[in-house]
Design a protein around this motif. Structure first.
Motif, short mmCIF file in Angstrom:
data_model
loop_
_atom_site.label_atom_id
_atom_site.label_comp_id
_atom_site.label_asym_id
_atom_site.label_seq_id
_atom_site.Cartn_x
_atom_site.Cartn_y
_atom_site.Cartn_z
N VAL A 81 58.88 78.80 -54.42
CA VAL A 81 58.05 79.15 -55.56
C VAL A 81 57.07 80.26 -55.17
O VAL A 81 56.78 81.16 -55.98
N ARG A 133 58.08 82.83 -61.95
CA ARG A 133 57.59 81.45 -61.80
C ARG A 133 57.67 80.70 -63.12
O ARG A 133 58.03 79.52 -63.16
N LEU A 134 57.35 81.38 -64.21
CA LEU A 134 57.46 80.75 -65.52
C LEU A 134 58.89 80.36 -65.81
O LEU A 134 59.16 79.24 -66.29
N ALA A 139 61.19 79.71 -63.59
CA ALA A 139 61.52 78.61 -62.69
C ALA A 139 61.07 77.28 -63.28
O ALA A 139 61.82 76.29 -63.27
N HIS A 140 59.85 77.26 -63.81
CA HIS A 140 59.35 76.01 -64.39
C HIS A 140 60.07 75.66 -65.68
O HIS A 140 60.22 74.48 -66.01
N GLU A 141 60.55 76.67 -66.40
CA GLU A 141 61.36 76.37 -67.58
C GLU A 141 62.67 75.69 -67.17
O GLU A 141 63.15 74.77 -67.86
N ILE A 192 63.04 73.81 -64.38
CA ILE A 192 62.64 72.45 -63.95
C ILE A 192 62.46 71.55 -65.17
O ILE A 192 62.89 70.39 -65.19
N ALA A 193 61.85 72.10 -66.21
CA ALA A 193 61.57 71.30 -67.41
C ALA A 193 62.84 70.89 -68.14
O ALA A 193 62.84 69.90 -68.88
N TYR A 214 58.10 65.73 -66.12
CA TYR A 214 57.59 67.02 -65.64
C TYR A 214 56.15 66.87 -65.16
O TYR A 214 55.77 67.43 -64.12
N VAL A 254 54.78 67.93 -61.35
CA VAL A 254 53.69 68.87 -61.04
C VAL A 254 52.48 68.14 -60.45
O VAL A 254 51.71 68.73 -59.68
N TYR A 287 57.89 74.70 -52.33
CA TYR A 287 58.95 74.03 -53.09
C TYR A 287 60.01 75.06 -53.46
O TYR A 287 59.69 76.18 -53.88
N PHE A 319 65.82 71.31 -57.19
CA PHE A 319 64.43 71.68 -56.93
C PHE A 319 63.89 70.68 -55.93
O PHE A 319 63.93 69.46 -56.18
#
Length: 352
Positions: free
Chosen positions: A63, A71-72, A74-76, A78-79, A87, A91, A116, A133
């Motif tokens: 990350v 990064r945004l 990546a989190h999308e 993960i979500a 989620y 976090v 991560y 992840f």
């Protein structure tokens, strides 16, 4: 099992495909080389490496190497593999690294929330692909098959310390486990509590494929003074064909509801569509066929461990280290970790 007997989750599979494709498209060539791996299905496949231990160097794209836009994305991604509560747990586990760095300044470089890593196996949208992840106390592993089926295990979350201030990522897993064990009558407790000491860590450890028998390690490196003997390892072992503990067939309605809620805390880490399919499969197999086992103390603050086991389910939750202030909590499927079952059905259908 034939995939026709499974509940398809096409909306989740499509969201994962879109999010993974968008993430990879936003990377530089060098970053893609770090993030992308071949999709392998054999025992030696890199997909089966799912360590949740802290590491100064970890395979995959960290990350910390991403700019704000990447990064945004990546989190999308993960979500797409979690519910909103799931989620929030992920976090929160990552945020606990900041607390741990302050508590253990000598190891601040080891506990780094920027380490991560994401991996993508194969090509998103292919007949079979996957993603992971992983980092300290997080290991999310997904296999997507035929654009409709998603295997979500192994799924592991942990927390060190178990709680601090407002952060308590796995408080629900703890609370329901204690509620269930302390609701048992004397005869049920004798069957459920398989030993007065818990294993140092998960009995099945981080093996890439669950065997017939898995024995916990005698010690866990961060706490070398807590050691169990070979005899204790046998007592605490996981045996696939012969579950230890108390069977749910004899539970009262209240106890059965607690067991269902406990399984639900793990399943509800996932998106609603996937969680519904997983619970449906467990209910079809018979939730009363599950077995509940406990080891260690039965009061908060004491070292403890519990296990919920069935033919397609292995939940392990240990809070042994740091005198009961360090949690590892894993959900596995002995038949379908890393998509073994859905891939087997896929290959029988398309590669006969």
């Amino acid at each position: 099992m034939d995939n026709g007997e499974k509940l398809a989750v096409p909306m989740t599979a499509e969201r994962m495909t879109r999010a993974a494709s968008a993430f990879l498209a936003a990377l530089t060539e060098g970053q893609r080389e770090q993030a992308c791996y071949a999709f392998g299905s054999g025992s030696g496949s890199g997909r089966r490496s799912w360590s949740f231990l802290p590491a100064r160097d970890r395979d995959g794209l960290p990350v910390g190497a991403l700019d704000e836009g990447q990064r945004l994305l990546a989190h999308e991604l993960i979500a797409t593999g979690t519910s909103l509560p799931g989620y929030a747990k992920v976090v929160s586990v990552m945020a606990m690294e900041h607390v741990l760095r302050v508590l253990r300044p000598g190891l601040a470089d080891l506990f780094n929330p920027e380490r991560y890593c994401l991996k993508v196996f194969g090509t998103p949208g292919a007949r079979a692909w996957g993603w992971q992840f992983a980092g300290h106390h997080v290991s999310l592993n997904f296999t997507v098959v035929d654009g409709s089926f998603v295997s979500p295990t192994p799924c592991m979350l942990g927390s060190q310390p178990a709680s601090y201030g407002m952060l308590a990522p796995l408080a629900e897993d703890e609370e329901i486990g204690f509620r269930l064990v302390n609701s048992l009558d004397a005869a049920q407790r004798r069957a459920a509590i398989i030993y007065h000491r818990p294993p140092p860590d998960l009995a099945a450890r981080m093996v890439p494929r669950l065997g017939e028998t898995e024995r916990p390690d005698p010690a866990f490196e961060p706490e070398p003074d807590y050691v169990i003997s070979d005899e204790e390892r046998d007592i605490l072992s996981y045996v696939r064909s012969s579950p230890k503990g108390v069977p749910a067939t004899g539970f009262s309605q209240q106890q059965f509801d607690s067991l269902t809620a406990l399984v639900g805390t793990f399943v509800r880490r996932l998106p609603d569509e996937v969680a519904g399919a997983q619970m449906h499969a467990l209910e079809q197999a018979g939730m009363d066929g599950l077995t509940f086992a406990w080891a260690g103390g039965t009061l908060p603050g004491e070292r403890h461990y519990y296990r919920v086991q069935g033919p397609t389910l292995l939940i392990e939750h240990d809070n042994t280290q740091n005198n009961g202030n360090h949690i590892h909590s894993a959900w596995r499927n002995p038949a379908d970790d890393f998509g073994d079952d859905v891939l087997g059905a896929h290959y029988r259908l398309h590669h006969a």
